[in-house]
Design an enzyme around this catalytic site. Structure first.
Site, PDB file in Angstrom:
ATOM      1  CG  HIS A 205      12.877   6.533  -3.430  1.00  0.00           C
ATOM      2  ND1 HIS A 205      13.380   7.701  -2.905  1.00  0.00           N
ATOM      3  CD2 HIS A 205      13.447   5.530  -2.714  1.00  0.00           C
ATOM      4  CE1 HIS A 205      14.213   7.414  -1.921  1.00  0.00           C
ATOM      5  NE2 HIS A 205      14.276   6.103  -1.792  1.00  0.00           N
TER       6      HIS A 205
ATOM      7  CD  GLU B 133       8.806   9.899  -4.785  1.00  0.00           C
ATOM      8  OE1 GLU B 133       9.087   8.688  -4.655  1.00  0.00           O
ATOM      9  OE2 GLU B 133       9.026  10.730  -3.894  1.00  0.00           O
TER      10      GLU B 133
ATOM     11  CB  CYS C 146      14.239  11.694  -1.010  1.00  0.00           C
ATOM     12  SG  CYS C 146      14.624  10.889  -2.589  1.00  0.00           S
TER      13      CYS C 146
ATOM     14  CB  CYS D 162      12.391  11.411  -5.665  1.00  0.00           C
ATOM     15  SG  CYS D 162      12.745   9.638  -5.609  1.00  0.00           S
TER      16      CYS D 162
END
Length: 174
Positions: A80, A82, A108, A111
């Site tokens: 992801h 992040e 999410c 993260c």
């Protein structure tokens, strides 16, 4: 002219949106930028791990699947945005303690936990992601004072002006 100058939130969201253009995920692009004291510390976008073939290069996530969302059992190959931004900061020895992160998609829960553990205190995001019981967990982190979250957006005027800057030379006398 001052009226068309982006706010700091708009400015950093636009940088996150530009980072998303580097995504190698077939499902959708996500971008992130970590900021402290109005300075960019690191950027990230979602995609395959460094050194791994990109989904966009091979044309699929897994053989027989056009994108990861087509499988209910296989995990996404993407890291992801992040996580990539936090990893870039760590790779280069940059502290994220007390920083903020701007993302094009609400983090999410995995993260969000990584964001909290990395010392990032504020999350600014453009598009909602979490729903159902995930919202309860997210909200418990907020209520415990571990992180602040705020949904933000670009004004149409700022987005149109940015498009003009991207499409035309900017360093010419007006």
């Amino acid at each position: 002219m001052e009226a068309l100058r982006p706010s700091w939130d708009e400015y950093f969201l636009m940088i996150a949106k530009l980072a998303a253009t580097r995504s190698t995920c077939l499902a959708f692009g996500v971008g992130a930028v970590i900021v402290k004291d109005r300075q960019v510390l690191a950027t990230g976008y979602n995609g395959s791990p460094s050194g791994s073939i990109h989904c966009t290069t091979q044309g699929f996530c897994y053989p027989g699947l056009n994108n990861c969302s087509e499988s209910g059992s296989l995990p996404s190959r993407a890291i992801h945005a992040e996580a990539n931004a936090i990893a870039q900061a760590a790779k280069h020895g940059i502290s994220t303690q007390g920083a903020s992160i701007y993302v094009t998609l609400e983090p999410c829960l995995s993260c969000l936990k990584l964001i909290i553990s990395s010392g990032i205190k504020s999350v600014f995001y453009e598009t909602d992601f979490n729903s159902g019981t995930k919202v309860l967990i997210r909200d418990s982190f907020i209520q415990d004072g571990l992180v602040k979250m705020e949904k933000i957006s670009l004004s149409t005027a700022i987005a149109q002006q940015a498009a003009q800057f991207l499409l035309n030379p900017t360093s010419v006398m007006q």
